[in-house]
Design a protein around this motif. Structure first.
Motif, PDB file in Angstrom:
ATOM      1  N   LEU A  78      -4.424  -4.116  -4.448  1.00 22.19           N
ATOM      2  CA  LEU A  78      -4.510  -3.291  -5.190  1.00 22.19           C
ATOM      3  C   LEU A  78      -4.794  -3.186  -6.464  1.00 22.19           C
ATOM      4  O   LEU A  78      -5.097  -2.511  -8.394  1.00 22.19           O
ATOM      5  N   ILE A 122       0.730  -1.639  -0.031  1.00 22.57           N
ATOM      6  CA  ILE A 122       0.044   0.078  -0.053  1.00 22.57           C
ATOM      7  C   ILE A 122       0.879   1.242  -0.338  1.00 22.57           C
ATOM      8  O   ILE A 122       0.523   2.780  -0.733  1.00 22.57           O
ATOM      9  N   PHE A 126      -0.511  -0.578 -12.057  1.00 19.92           N
ATOM     10  CA  PHE A 126      -0.563  -1.102 -10.350  1.00 19.92           C
ATOM     11  C   PHE A 126       0.423  -2.294  -9.703  1.00 19.92           C
ATOM     12  O   PHE A 126       0.696  -2.835  -9.578  1.00 19.92           O
ATOM     13  N   THR A 138       1.059  10.061 -12.238  1.00 20.34           N
ATOM     14  CA  THR A 138       0.963   8.715 -11.977  1.00 20.34           C
ATOM     15  C   THR A 138       0.376   7.441 -12.308  1.00 20.34           C
ATOM     16  O   THR A 138       0.309   6.219 -12.054  1.00 20.34           O
ATOM     17  N   ARG A 139      -0.867   7.311 -12.654  1.00 21.67           N
ATOM     18  CA  ARG A 139      -1.919   6.903 -13.246  1.00 21.67           C
ATOM     19  C   ARG A 139      -0.941   6.413 -14.524  1.00 21.67           C
ATOM     20  O   ARG A 139      -1.770   5.374 -14.832  1.00 21.67           O
ATOM     21  N   ALA A 160       2.469   2.030  -4.084  1.00 19.05           N
ATOM     22  CA  ALA A 160       1.939   2.368  -4.550  1.00 19.05           C
ATOM     23  C   ALA A 160       0.945   3.166  -4.399  1.00 19.05           C
ATOM     24  O   ALA A 160       1.047   4.436  -5.316  1.00 19.05           O
ATOM     25  N   PHE A 161       0.887   3.712  -3.473  1.00 24.72           N
ATOM     26  CA  PHE A 161      -0.407   5.253  -2.992  1.00 24.72           C
ATOM     27  C   PHE A 161       1.130   6.171  -2.394  1.00 24.72           C
ATOM     28  O   PHE A 161       0.113   7.351  -2.047  1.00 24.72           O
ATOM     29  N   ARG A 176       3.852  -1.513  -9.680  1.00 25.17           N
ATOM     30  CA  ARG A 176       3.808  -1.224  -8.008  1.00 25.17           C
ATOM     31  C   ARG A 176       3.759  -2.669  -7.493  1.00 25.17           C
ATOM     32  O   ARG A 176       4.688  -2.893  -6.238  1.00 25.17           O
TER      33      ARG A 176
END
Length: 267
Positions: free
Chosen positions: A211, A99, A132, A127-128, A102-103, A135
């Motif tokens: 995710l 987490i 994922f 960021t997109r 990823a964030f 990440r």
């Protein structure tokens, strides 16, 4: 003394029981249309699971080896940096690390990259744009590299000091001693625990489903939410994971026996 060390072997009743369950589920998948449909859907995540595991584990081994060498370095700074990394990362649960990477880490990395790219006229990153799945791979790499570093360190330290001194007396430099003397012997010792870490990573890769990565667990969760057949769906999910992990575990045990017998022949 265990029966195995005493030259005896216990009959693998556990494997017989697991094989019986596996055959039953295989028969249900073959004969039952519902099981077959669920298996067909969930099996689509096997490729993603194996890809994430293979890439993350390979990267973790490279970083882990570097950390192990740093932790055994004559430089106090390198030793402390390696120890700081290993102790901090080992203290963070893999789920929290996923987490965080990823964030928190990824958006911060994009902001830092854009401060460099903007003055050069490049199009800013978003960021997109960072998948994922990648990440998740980064998070698993970072998390497991700390554990693998300890495996490498223990293997390197297990090599007889006399052999290293003999190689030094023959005029081999530090890199040659490490590449020709230390690493080949250390690999024999660390292969079994590395194999165990690989099996553990296959299971921990299921955490990437938080995710939204389309691995076995995520597809199983989506499938169960759609058909409300949780019992059948998670039977299939467990079946696929067990098929991979038990198969690898048996291969690892066979490798351990071969390495042990070869070591006994050489001694």
């Amino acid at each position: 003394m265990t029966p195995e060390t005493n030259g005896e072997k216990d009959f693998p009743w556990w494997l017989l029981a697991a094989g019986g369950i596996g055959l039953y589920l295989g028969w249900r998948i073959w004969r039952d249309a519902l099981y077959a449909q669920i298996f067909s859907a969930v099996a689509q995540g096997v490729e993603v699971t194996l890809f994430v595991t293979a890439v993350a584990f390979s990267s973790a081994c490279v970083i882990g080896l570097a950390l192990a060498v740093m932790s055994l370095s004559r430089s106090l700074v390198l030793r402390q940096v390696a120890r700081f990394y290993i102790e901090v990362i080992r203290g963070i649960p893999i789920l929290i690390l996923l987490i965080y990477i990823a964030f928190v880490f990824t958006p911060a990395l994009v902001v830092a990259a854009n401060t460099v790219l903007d003055p050069l006229g490049f199009e800013p990153l978003r960021t997109r744009d960072i998948n994922f799945m990648w990440r998740a791979i980064i998070a698993l790499t970072i998390g497991y590299s700390a554990f693998i570093a300890e495996v490498f360190r223990a293997g390197i330290q297990s090599v007889d000091l006399g052999q290293i001194e003999a190689a030094e007396a023959l005029g081999l430099n530090r890199w040659q001693r490490f590449r020709l003397i230390v690493l080949p012997q250390a690999i024999r010792i660390i292969l079994p625990p590395l194999g165990n870490d690989f099996i553990a990573m296959i299971k921990d890769s299921s955490l990437v489903s938080v995710l939204g990565v389309s691995d076995i667990s995520q597809i199983g969760k989506v499938t169960a939410a759609g058909n409300f057949r949780y019992f059948e769906t998670y039977n299939i999910v467990a079946y696929i994971y067990l098929f991979m992990t038990i198969g690898l575990s048996l291969a690892l045990r066979r490798l351990e026996r071969r390495l042990r017998s070869r070591q006994m022949e050489e001694s």
